[in-house]
Design a protein around this motif. Structure first.
Motif, PDB file in Angstrom:
ATOM      1  N   GLY A 149     -11.406  24.344 -30.474  1.00 21.03           N
ATOM      2  CA  GLY A 149     -12.760  23.493 -31.050  1.00 21.03           C
ATOM      3  C   GLY A 149     -12.310  22.330 -31.882  1.00 21.03           C
ATOM      4  O   GLY A 149     -13.178  21.823 -32.719  1.00 21.03           O
ATOM      5  N   LEU A 150     -11.287  21.799 -31.712  1.00 20.69           N
ATOM      6  CA  LEU A 150     -10.815  20.466 -32.465  1.00 20.69           C
ATOM      7  C   LEU A 150     -10.966  19.195 -31.741  1.00 20.69           C
ATOM      8  O   LEU A 150     -10.827  19.440 -30.482  1.00 20.69           O
ATOM      9  CB  LEU A 150      -9.368  20.589 -32.923  1.00 20.69           C
ATOM     10  CG  LEU A 150      -9.129  21.765 -33.857  1.00 20.69           C
ATOM     11  CD1 LEU A 150      -7.310  21.808 -34.174  1.00 20.69           C
ATOM     12  CD2 LEU A 150      -9.545  21.759 -35.158  1.00 20.69           C
ATOM     13  N   ALA A 151     -11.548  18.271 -32.409  1.00 20.04           N
ATOM     14  CA  ALA A 151     -11.559  17.003 -31.596  1.00 20.04           C
ATOM     15  C   ALA A 151     -10.610  15.954 -31.501  1.00 20.04           C
ATOM     16  O   ALA A 151      -9.831  15.779 -32.856  1.00 20.04           O
ATOM     17  CB  ALA A 151     -12.975  16.431 -32.218  1.00 20.04           C
ATOM     18  N   VAL A 152     -10.235  15.215 -30.641  1.00 16.96           N
ATOM     19  CA  VAL A 152      -9.153  14.322 -30.446  1.00 16.96           C
ATOM     20  C   VAL A 152      -9.928  12.924 -30.116  1.00 16.96           C
ATOM     21  O   VAL A 152     -10.701  12.683 -29.487  1.00 16.96           O
ATOM     22  CB  VAL A 152      -8.148  14.334 -29.395  1.00 16.96           C
ATOM     23  CG1 VAL A 152      -7.211  13.412 -29.205  1.00 16.96           C
ATOM     24  CG2 VAL A 152      -7.549  15.889 -29.421  1.00 16.96           C
ATOM     25  N   PRO A 153      -9.555  11.698 -31.299  1.00 20.48           N
ATOM     26  CA  PRO A 153      -8.613  11.555 -32.211  1.00 20.48           C
ATOM     27  C   PRO A 153      -9.091  12.108 -33.725  1.00 20.48           C
ATOM     28  O   PRO A 153      -8.297  11.987 -34.571  1.00 20.48           O
ATOM     29  CB  PRO A 153      -7.974  10.495 -32.021  1.00 20.48           C
ATOM     30  CG  PRO A 153      -9.296   9.766 -31.866  1.00 20.48           C
ATOM     31  CD  PRO A 153     -10.151  10.656 -30.779  1.00 20.48           C
ATOM     32  N   SER A 154     -10.363  12.419 -33.978  1.00 16.84           N
ATOM     33  CA  SER A 154     -10.993  12.334 -35.166  1.00 16.84           C
ATOM     34  C   SER A 154     -10.429  13.671 -36.025  1.00 16.84           C
ATOM     35  O   SER A 154     -10.455  13.370 -37.139  1.00 16.84           O
ATOM     36  CB  SER A 154     -12.630  12.544 -35.104  1.00 16.84           C
ATOM     37  OG  SER A 154     -12.696  13.821 -34.578  1.00 16.84           O
ATOM     38  N   GLN A 155      -9.925  14.628 -35.397  1.00 14.64           N
ATOM     39  CA  GLN A 155      -9.521  15.784 -36.253  1.00 14.64           C
ATOM     40  C   GLN A 155      -7.862  15.779 -36.051  1.00 14.64           C
ATOM     41  O   GLN A 155      -7.223  16.345 -36.825  1.00 14.64           O
ATOM     42  CB  GLN A 155     -10.013  17.116 -35.903  1.00 14.64           C
ATOM     43  CG  GLN A 155     -11.581  17.163 -36.314  1.00 14.64           C
ATOM     44  CD  GLN A 155     -12.134  18.572 -36.011  1.00 14.64           C
ATOM     45  OE1 GLN A 155     -12.604  18.490 -34.887  1.00 14.64           O
ATOM     46  NE2 GLN A 155     -12.358  19.258 -36.956  1.00 14.64           N
ATOM     47  N   ILE A 156      -7.598  15.332 -34.893  1.00 17.60           N
ATOM     48  CA  ILE A 156      -6.143  15.429 -34.610  1.00 17.60           C
ATOM     49  C   ILE A 156      -5.648  14.714 -33.532  1.00 17.60           C
ATOM     50  O   ILE A 156      -6.337  14.214 -32.503  1.00 17.60           O
ATOM     51  CB  ILE A 156      -5.565  16.908 -34.192  1.00 17.60           C
ATOM     52  CG1 ILE A 156      -4.202  17.130 -33.826  1.00 17.60           C
ATOM     53  CG2 ILE A 156      -6.246  17.349 -32.825  1.00 17.60           C
ATOM     54  CD1 ILE A 156      -3.518  18.427 -33.970  1.00 17.60           C
ATOM     55  N   SER A 157      -4.811  13.712 -33.646  1.00 11.69           N
ATOM     56  CA  SER A 157      -4.125  12.645 -32.830  1.00 11.69           C
ATOM     57  C   SER A 157      -3.104  13.421 -32.060  1.00 11.69           C
ATOM     58  O   SER A 157      -2.247  14.360 -32.508  1.00 11.69           O
ATOM     59  CB  SER A 157      -3.458  11.602 -33.697  1.00 11.69           C
ATOM     60  OG  SER A 157      -4.521  10.727 -34.399  1.00 11.69           O
ATOM     61  N   VAL A 158      -2.669  12.722 -30.976  1.00 12.58           N
ATOM     62  CA  VAL A 158      -1.871  13.062 -29.820  1.00 12.58           C
ATOM     63  C   VAL A 158      -1.208  11.737 -29.287  1.00 12.58           C
ATOM     64  O   VAL A 158      -1.987  11.191 -28.826  1.00 12.58           O
ATOM     65  CB  VAL A 158      -2.482  14.138 -28.859  1.00 12.58           C
ATOM     66  CG1 VAL A 158      -1.351  14.327 -27.709  1.00 12.58           C
ATOM     67  CG2 VAL A 158      -3.085  15.254 -29.409  1.00 12.58           C
ATOM     68  N   VAL A 159       0.116  12.086 -29.232  1.00  9.50           N
ATOM     69  CA  VAL A 159       0.955  10.870 -28.700  1.00  9.50           C
ATOM     70  C   VAL A 159       1.783  11.626 -27.503  1.00  9.50           C
ATOM     71  O   VAL A 159       2.544  12.294 -27.730  1.00  9.50           O
ATOM     72  CB  VAL A 159       1.759  10.275 -29.486  1.00  9.50           C
ATOM     73  CG1 VAL A 159       2.547   9.253 -28.966  1.00  9.50           C
ATOM     74  CG2 VAL A 159       1.114   9.776 -30.780  1.00  9.50           C
ATOM     75  N   GLY A 160       1.928  11.080 -26.382  1.00  8.92           N
ATOM     76  CA  GLY A 160       2.766  11.529 -25.210  1.00  8.92           C
ATOM     77  C   GLY A 160       3.861  10.580 -25.222  1.00  8.92           C
ATOM     78  O   GLY A 160       4.353   9.537 -25.847  1.00  8.92           O
ATOM     79  N   TYR A 161       4.656  10.711 -24.099  1.00  9.84           N
ATOM     80  CA  TYR A 161       5.912   9.935 -23.774  1.00  9.84           C
ATOM     81  C   TYR A 161       6.153   9.714 -22.316  1.00  9.84           C
ATOM     82  O   TYR A 161       5.913  10.771 -21.575  1.00  9.84           O
ATOM     83  CB  TYR A 161       6.984  10.394 -24.280  1.00  9.84           C
ATOM     84  CG  TYR A 161       8.228   9.506 -24.635  1.00  9.84           C
ATOM     85  CD1 TYR A 161       8.415   9.273 -25.765  1.00  9.84           C
ATOM     86  CD2 TYR A 161       9.021   9.090 -23.598  1.00  9.84           C
ATOM     87  CE1 TYR A 161       9.799   8.385 -26.262  1.00  9.84           C
ATOM     88  CE2 TYR A 161       9.878   7.945 -24.068  1.00  9.84           C
ATOM     89  CZ  TYR A 161      10.212   7.804 -25.041  1.00  9.84           C
ATOM     90  OH  TYR A 161      11.140   6.827 -25.471  1.00  9.84           O
ATOM     91  N   ASP A 162       6.317   8.720 -21.685  1.00  5.37           N
ATOM     92  CA  ASP A 162       6.521   8.197 -20.515  1.00  5.37           C
ATOM     93  C   ASP A 162       5.536   7.209 -19.730  1.00  5.37           C
ATOM     94  O   ASP A 162       5.711   6.319 -18.842  1.00  5.37           O
ATOM     95  CB  ASP A 162       6.480   9.573 -19.262  1.00  5.37           C
ATOM     96  CG  ASP A 162       7.654  10.499 -19.572  1.00  5.37           C
ATOM     97  OD1 ASP A 162       8.451   9.746 -20.262  1.00  5.37           O
ATOM     98  OD2 ASP A 162       7.444  11.538 -19.188  1.00  5.37           O
ATOM     99  N   ASN A 163       4.281   7.172 -20.336  1.00  2.89           N
ATOM    100  CA  ASN A 163       3.176   6.421 -20.186  1.00  2.89           C
ATOM    101  C   ASN A 163       2.920   6.437 -18.526  1.00  2.89           C
ATOM    102  O   ASN A 163       3.042   5.440 -17.731  1.00  2.89           O
ATOM    103  CB  ASN A 163       3.679   4.732 -20.197  1.00  2.89           C
ATOM    104  CG  ASN A 163       2.198   3.963 -20.175  1.00  2.89           C
ATOM    105  OD1 ASN A 163       1.085   4.577 -20.334  1.00  2.89           O
ATOM    106  ND2 ASN A 163       2.419   2.878 -19.671  1.00  2.89           N
TER     107      ASN A 163
END
Length: 341
Positions: A263-277
């Protein structure tokens, strides 16, 4: 009435050689790399080709030249989107020289990788790119020019290695999250050379700023399911986490699933960064912030290095790092005022 088959059948490379007064291998060389042939003999071959109406056959050319015009590529997981751009980059270079790529997926495990390499060698490839975890004996015993693409744990100093600067890429991800104000940060990692370099770059930069990052899954895999499981554990045991950096975009996708389930919102409550684009990160649905490791450039440079080794028989080892770029999209933002609540 007699029928002259020589006037109706398709002319071969051997017919051209006979007409020009040269060997079939020299005809093949004119077809593949004419600048290496003297002007006089090159003109004789080209005149014979024109007179006979010869059209090159890949199989015949390979037979005459003892080359198949094929290059092998060994990967360790077809689900990893990094390999898509790597292959695209390789083909952008190799097709210009008339080569095609034979792909073998080995999955993790030295025996599986050895089997994949042996299978490609049995097809008489002219060169090999290994984008998996090779052993030193595998590199020295391949019998064909070989290049390693991407960070691998078992690559000896004497090998030719073309890879993304994953230490710098991990540091870029850390700088981005630090710049947004995050201090409660988790990292989803995995086994293997690339994941280790990304982890070292990321954690090293954070710890240099006095921040102790939580690392999960560094001895496991890097699939979507691995990302989902690691992110779930992280969020359940450390709900104060405001940002997650995943070792690749596929793991980030799994993390987004775990975040949504809680039930968490991205990015207002948690940010996510990936790798490879990867294409996954670029999708309008996800808009994932990701480190672009420019895997197409890694592939293109690996192919160019392989062509050089096949052309001049070079054996000296070398290492080339491709500089990454951070692509900021919609999954990162400053942390909420009251994280975990």
């Amino acid at each position: 009435m007699t029928h002259d088959r020589s006037k109706t059948r398709r002319p071969t490379i051997y017919d051209v050689a006979k007409q020009a007064g040269v060997s079939p291998s020299l005809v093949s060389l004119v077809l593949q790399n004419p600048v290496r042939v003297s002007e006089k003999r090159r003109e004789a071959v080209q005149a014979a080709i024109s007179e006979l109406g010869y059209r090159p056959s890949r199989a015949a050319t390979a037979l005459a030249s003892t080359r198949t015009k094929s290059v092998g590529l060994v990967i360790d997981d077809y689900r990893n989107l990094w390999f898509v751009d790597l292959l695209r980059g390789m083909e952008s270079v190799l097709t210009k020289d008339g080569y095609h790529v034979l792909l073998a997926d080995s999955r993790p495990g030295e025996n599986r990788i050895s089997e994949a390499v042996d299978g490609l060698l049995a097809m008489h490839i002219d060169g090999l790119v290994i984008a998996a975890e090779p052993s030193e004996s595998m590199l020295s015993g391949a019998g064909v020019p070989t290049v390693v693409a991407g960070w691998r744990s078992g690559v000896p100093a004497g090998a030719v290695l073309i890879t993304n600067d994953d230490d710098a890429g991990g540091a870029m991800a850390a700088d981005h999250l630090l710049g947004l104000g995050h201090t409660r940060i988790g990292h989803l990692s995995g086994s293997g050379g690339a994941a280790a370099h990304r982890r070292d770059g990321f954690t090293g930069r954070l710890r240099g700023e006095g921040i102790d990052v939580l690392v999960v899954g560094e001895s496991g895999g890097t699939s979507e399911e691995d990302g989902y499981a690691s992110a779930g554990w992280l969020l359940d045991h450390h709900p104060e986490t405001t940002a997650i950096f995943a070792a690749n975009d596929t793991m980030a996708l799994g993390a987004l699933g775990a975040i949504r389930e809680r039930g968490l919102a991205v990015p207002s409550q948690i940010s996510v960064v990936g790798y490879d684009n990867s294409t996954l990160a670029k999708s309008r649905y996800l808009e994932l912030t990701s480190v672009d490791n420019r895997s197409d450039v890694v592939g293109a440079d690996a192919a160019a290095a392989l062509l050089e080794r096949m052309g001049n028989g070079a054996t000296a080892g070398s290492r080339k790092l491709i500089e990454p770029v951070l692509v900021i999209r919609g999954t990162t933002a400053p942390p909420a005022a009251n994280p975990g609540q």
